[in-house]
Write a protein that holds these residues in place. Structure first.
Motif: not given
Length: 60
Positions: A14-18, A45-48
């Motif tokens: 999730l951090f990498v996706v954000a 980004a906000a959701g992650a």
């Protein structure tokens, strides 16, 4: 509600996706690209980041 938690692997993903989504958002914003792309990347980004901030992390 006890079933909703993040493992260290999912939190890392999730951090990498954000980070990637935030980078893409900034790139679209700086080049004044299509608004739908800015909304898409910004929402991802906000959701992650909200998930990382409000879901507990379950250790190993």
């Amino acid at each position: 509600m006890a079933d909703f938690y993040l493992t260290p692997i999912t939190a890392t993903v999730l951090f990498v996706v954000a980070v990637i989504s935030g980078y893409r958002y900034r790139r679209v914003w700086k080049t004044e690209g299509p608004a739908w792309q800015a909304w898409l990347y910004g929402s991802i980004a906000a959701g992650a980041l909200l998930s990382l901030g409000f879901l507990p992390l379950k250790g190993g």
